[in-house]
Each structure stands twice: as structure tokens, then as C-alpha cells.
Design a protein around this motif. Structure first.
Motif, mmCIF file in Angstrom:
data_model
loop_
_atom_site.group_PDB
_atom_site.id
_atom_site.type_symbol
_atom_site.label_atom_id
_atom_site.label_comp_id
_atom_site.label_asym_id
_atom_site.label_seq_id
_atom_site.Cartn_x
_atom_site.Cartn_y
_atom_site.Cartn_z
ATOM 1 N N GLU A 32 42.570 -18.603 27.417
ATOM 2 C CA GLU A 32 43.501 -17.726 26.372
ATOM 3 C C GLU A 32 42.977 -17.748 25.127
ATOM 4 O OE1 GLU A 32 47.405 -18.476 24.357
ATOM 5 O OE2 GLU A 32 46.693 -19.460 26.256
ATOM 6 N N PRO A 33 43.188 -15.858 24.666
ATOM 7 C CA PRO A 33 42.919 -15.273 24.352
ATOM 8 C C PRO A 33 42.786 -15.908 22.716
ATOM 9 C CG PRO A 33 45.713 -14.262 25.171
ATOM 10 C CD PRO A 33 44.466 -15.661 25.806
ATOM 11 N N PHE A 34 41.941 -15.022 22.343
ATOM 12 C CA PHE A 34 41.860 -14.946 20.639
ATOM 13 C C PHE A 34 42.162 -13.614 20.077
ATOM 14 C CE2 PHE A 34 39.357 -14.566 16.805
ATOM 15 C CZ PHE A 34 39.776 -15.248 15.818
ATOM 16 N N ALA A 35 43.674 -13.649 19.408
ATOM 17 C CA ALA A 35 43.412 -12.489 18.513
ATOM 18 C C ALA A 35 43.338 -11.700 17.559
ATOM 19 C CB ALA A 35 45.649 -12.512 18.260
ATOM 20 N N ILE A 36 42.944 -10.075 17.298
ATOM 21 C CA ILE A 36 41.961 -9.499 16.684
ATOM 22 C C ILE A 36 42.356 -8.304 15.853
ATOM 23 C CG2 ILE A 36 40.301 -9.188 17.893
ATOM 24 C CD1 ILE A 36 38.190 -10.311 14.943
ATOM 25 N N GLN B 17 38.941 -5.739 12.521
ATOM 26 C CA GLN B 17 38.365 -6.611 11.544
ATOM 27 C C GLN B 17 37.386 -7.887 11.836
ATOM 28 O OE1 GLN B 17 41.553 -8.950 12.336
ATOM 29 N NE2 GLN B 17 42.619 -8.492 10.273
ATOM 30 N N ASP B 18 36.556 -8.354 11.238
ATOM 31 C CA ASP B 18 35.672 -8.684 11.399
ATOM 32 C C ASP B 18 36.024 -10.128 12.097
ATOM 33 O OD1 ASP B 18 33.756 -7.275 10.729
ATOM 34 O OD2 ASP B 18 33.466 -8.921 8.368
ATOM 35 N N ILE B 19 34.889 -10.619 12.644
ATOM 36 C CA ILE B 19 35.059 -11.851 14.026
ATOM 37 C C ILE B 19 33.769 -12.730 14.071
ATOM 38 C CG2 ILE B 19 33.976 -10.989 16.055
ATOM 39 C CD1 ILE B 19 36.008 -12.673 17.819
ATOM 40 N N THR C 130 31.988 -6.974 13.072
ATOM 41 C CA THR C 130 32.753 -6.119 13.754
ATOM 42 C C THR C 130 33.654 -5.444 14.452
ATOM 43 O OG1 THR C 130 32.775 -5.503 11.176
ATOM 44 C CG2 THR C 130 34.590 -4.203 12.252
ATOM 45 N N ILE C 131 34.789 -5.545 14.615
ATOM 46 C CA ILE C 131 35.543 -5.600 15.982
ATOM 47 C C ILE C 131 35.413 -3.786 16.302
ATOM 48 C CG2 ILE C 131 37.336 -5.363 17.745
ATOM 49 C CD1 ILE C 131 35.753 -7.623 17.929
ATOM 50 N N PRO C 132 35.146 -2.923 17.306
ATOM 51 C CA PRO C 132 34.907 -0.961 16.554
ATOM 52 C C PRO C 132 36.524 -1.209 16.514
ATOM 53 C CG PRO C 132 33.908 -1.898 18.478
ATOM 54 C CD PRO C 132 34.873 -3.603 18.016
ATOM 55 N N GLY C 133 36.779 -0.507 15.095
ATOM 56 C CA GLY C 133 38.293 0.065 14.609
ATOM 57 C C GLY C 133 39.273 0.891 15.728
ATOM 58 N N GLU C 134 37.660 1.798 16.372
ATOM 59 C CA GLU C 134 39.175 3.350 17.093
ATOM 60 C C GLU C 134 39.562 2.631 18.672
ATOM 61 O OE1 GLU C 134 33.891 3.892 17.070
ATOM 62 O OE2 GLU C 134 36.022 2.400 16.257
ATOM 63 N N ILE C 135 39.281 1.548 19.328
ATOM 64 C CA ILE C 135 39.510 1.045 20.261
ATOM 65 C C ILE C 135 40.386 0.716 21.355
ATOM 66 C CG2 ILE C 135 37.042 0.447 20.952
ATOM 67 C CD1 ILE C 135 37.826 -2.560 20.928
ATOM 68 N N ILE C 136 40.902 0.798 21.946
ATOM 69 C CA ILE C 136 42.737 0.513 22.807
ATOM 70 C C ILE C 136 42.705 -0.557 22.916
ATOM 71 C CG2 ILE C 136 43.904 1.244 24.489
ATOM 72 C CD1 ILE C 136 42.210 3.905 25.573
ATOM 73 N N PRO C 137 44.020 -0.920 21.900
ATOM 74 C CA PRO C 137 44.240 -1.949 21.924
ATOM 75 C C PRO C 137 44.625 -2.741 23.523
ATOM 76 C CG PRO C 137 45.921 -0.817 20.435
ATOM 77 C CD PRO C 137 44.959 -0.333 21.307
ATOM 78 N N GLY C 138 44.496 -4.040 23.263
ATOM 79 C CA GLY C 138 44.127 -4.663 25.205
ATOM 80 C C GLY C 138 43.967 -5.718 25.187
ATOM 81 N N LYS C 139 43.246 -6.392 26.076
ATOM 82 C CA LYS C 139 42.454 -7.801 26.219
ATOM 83 C C LYS C 139 41.039 -7.136 26.892
ATOM 84 C CE LYS C 139 46.412 -11.170 26.498
ATOM 85 N NZ LYS C 139 47.293 -10.755 26.649
ATOM 86 N N TYR C 140 40.138 -8.078 26.384
ATOM 87 C CA TYR C 140 38.965 -7.810 26.522
ATOM 88 C C TYR C 140 38.341 -9.104 26.914
ATOM 89 C CZ TYR C 140 40.192 -3.121 24.657
ATOM 90 O OH TYR C 140 40.106 -1.535 24.467
ATOM 91 N N ILE D 79 42.369 -7.696 21.392
ATOM 92 C CA ILE D 79 43.144 -6.221 20.621
ATOM 93 C C ILE D 79 44.168 -5.746 20.606
ATOM 94 C CG2 ILE D 79 41.339 -4.923 19.482
ATOM 95 C CD1 ILE D 79 39.236 -5.836 21.091
ATOM 96 N N THR D 80 44.145 -5.625 18.755
ATOM 97 C CA THR D 80 46.058 -5.616 18.412
ATOM 98 C C THR D 80 44.980 -3.909 18.115
ATOM 99 O OG1 THR D 80 45.865 -6.328 16.634
ATOM 100 C CG2 THR D 80 47.516 -6.787 18.279
ATOM 101 N N GLY D 81 46.235 -3.522 16.989
ATOM 102 C CA GLY D 81 46.194 -2.219 16.633
ATOM 103 C C GLY D 81 46.519 -0.575 16.490
ATOM 104 N N ASN D 82 45.965 0.281 16.342
ATOM 105 C CA ASN D 82 46.353 1.805 16.453
ATOM 106 C C ASN D 82 45.255 2.868 17.226
ATOM 107 O OD1 ASN D 82 48.857 1.356 15.420
ATOM 108 N ND2 ASN D 82 48.250 1.399 13.964
ATOM 109 N N GLY D 83 44.581 2.081 17.697
ATOM 110 C CA GLY D 83 42.991 3.060 18.386
ATOM 111 C C GLY D 83 43.301 3.539 19.643
#
Length: 197
Positions: free
Chosen positions: A23-27, A31-33, A103-113, A148-152
Motif C-alpha cells: 500500500e503506497p504512502f501519499a506525500i 515535504q518532509d517524511i 525532505t522528498i526532493p521537490g522537483e521530481i516527477i509525480p508518481g509511485k516510487y 509522490i504528488t506535486g508539479n515536478g
């Protein structure tokens, strides 16, 4: 139990039953994890004490299943420049009630990792006795799935194979006791960020 054989595929996520179907953890990117370790799982079965050493965190696209040159180092913390156990990342984790924030890098492409977390016990890492696997570094690695969500828009940097970058330590010491810790280098490329004292 730690992984002690750097030629084993268990080095990637440590357990055979860790699956990419978890099960994925959404972030959100940027953001900090907080990663929390079980006290029981951290304690070495060989020494009966907590590991002493650095920690490192890697990301890989989930669809790659952790195989091949797909892992990007996103964070690491060795020590704050001191020479004793109290200065290593492992002590920072224990003193924080077994958690570590980064911190999860802010510039990376959204998706499952896949996020690979690891503490490396260097208590016996100055030796390379792989006859019974009690000597050498002990790797406490685990994986979890992140959504991982966002606009990276940036892909992961400098992807490598976990097995390839750790393999040289099968026949040479991982850590030479008494060397300056500011010269200590973890396997693989430079991370997105490093820990601050």
C-alpha cells in the motif's frame, strides 16, 4: 536481521516478502517524511547492540521493481565529524526515539516510487570475513512504496544499481577505523541532500 552479503539481492530491500504491491504512502514532493525504525529490528543479532554508522535513502520508480540502474540517492547522513559512535547517523536516530526526518526532493516527477531506507552498521566493517558473514558491514535496509504528488518535472538524478555500487565491499573494508570521518564516502553518487549536524 541485517543483510551481510553485498552480492545478495536481499541488499535491495532486505526481505524476500517486501513486494512492490504494498500500500503506497501519499506525500507531496518537497515535504518532509519521517522514517521510524523498530527498536527490536535495529538491534544486531551478532552483537546485541544498536548499529553504529551512517544512513542513506534512495528512490526508484515503482515499475522498475528495484532492479538494475534505477536507484537515485536522495539523502544521506554519515556523522557530524566526530570519531566516536555518538556522532553517527545511527545515534541521531536512537536519540530521536528511532526516527529520522528528511525532505522528498521537490522537483521530481509525480508518481509511485520505492523508497529504500538503510542504516549501515560499521562495527565490524573494517574486516572482510565473509566465510560466516559475522564480519564486514551489516546493512539494515527496508523499502516502502510512496505515491509522490506535486508539479515536478525532473527525473531522478544519477540512477545506479544498488548491487553494483555496493559490490566492491565484498573484498575490501567498508570503513577503515581511525580515518578522518570527513573522508568517509558512502557507496554511489552524491545525494540530493546531506544531513546537517
Amino acid at each position: 536481521m541485517p543483510v551481510v552479503d553485498v552480492q545478495s539481492t536481499d541488499l535491495i530491500c532486505r526481505t524476500h516478502d517486501m513486494t512492490y504491491k504494498a500500500e503506497p504512502f501519499a506525500i507531496e514532493a518537497g515535504q518532509d517524511i519521517r522514517i521510524t525504525w523498530s527498536k527490536e529490528k535495529m538491534t544486531s543479532p551478532y552483537t546485541g547492540i544498536d548499529p553504529v554508522g551512517p544512513c542513506v535513502f534512495w528512490l526508484s520508480p515503482l515499475e522498475k521493481k528495484g532492479v538494475g540502474k534505477v536507484w537515485s540517492k536522495i539523502h544521506e547522513y554519515t556523522n557530524d565529524g566526530g570519531e566516536d559512535a555518538a556522532n553517527w547517523c545511527s545515534a541521531k536516530i536512537v536519540n530521536s526515539k528511532n526516527y529520522y526526518d528528511f525532505t522528498i526532493p521537490g522537483e521530481i516527477i509525480p508518481g509511485k516510487y520505492l523508497l529504500r531506507t538503510e542504516i549501515i552498521d560499521i562495527i565490524s566493517a573494517g574486516k572482510t570475513n565473509y566465510d560466516d558473514f559475522t564480519m564486514g558491514p551489516h546493512f539494515y535496509s527496508n523499502c516502502l512504496v510512496l505515491d509522490i504528488t506535486g508539479n515536478g518535472t525532473a527525473p531522478l538524478k544519477n540512477p545506479v544499481s544498488i548491487i553494483d555500487v555496493y559490490k566492491p565491499y565484498y573484498k575490501k573494508p567498508f570503513y577503515v577505523e581511525g580515518t578522518k570521518n570527513n573522508l568517509f564516502k558512502l557507496p554511489g553518487p552524491a545525494p540530493y541532500t546531506t544531513g546537517k549536524p
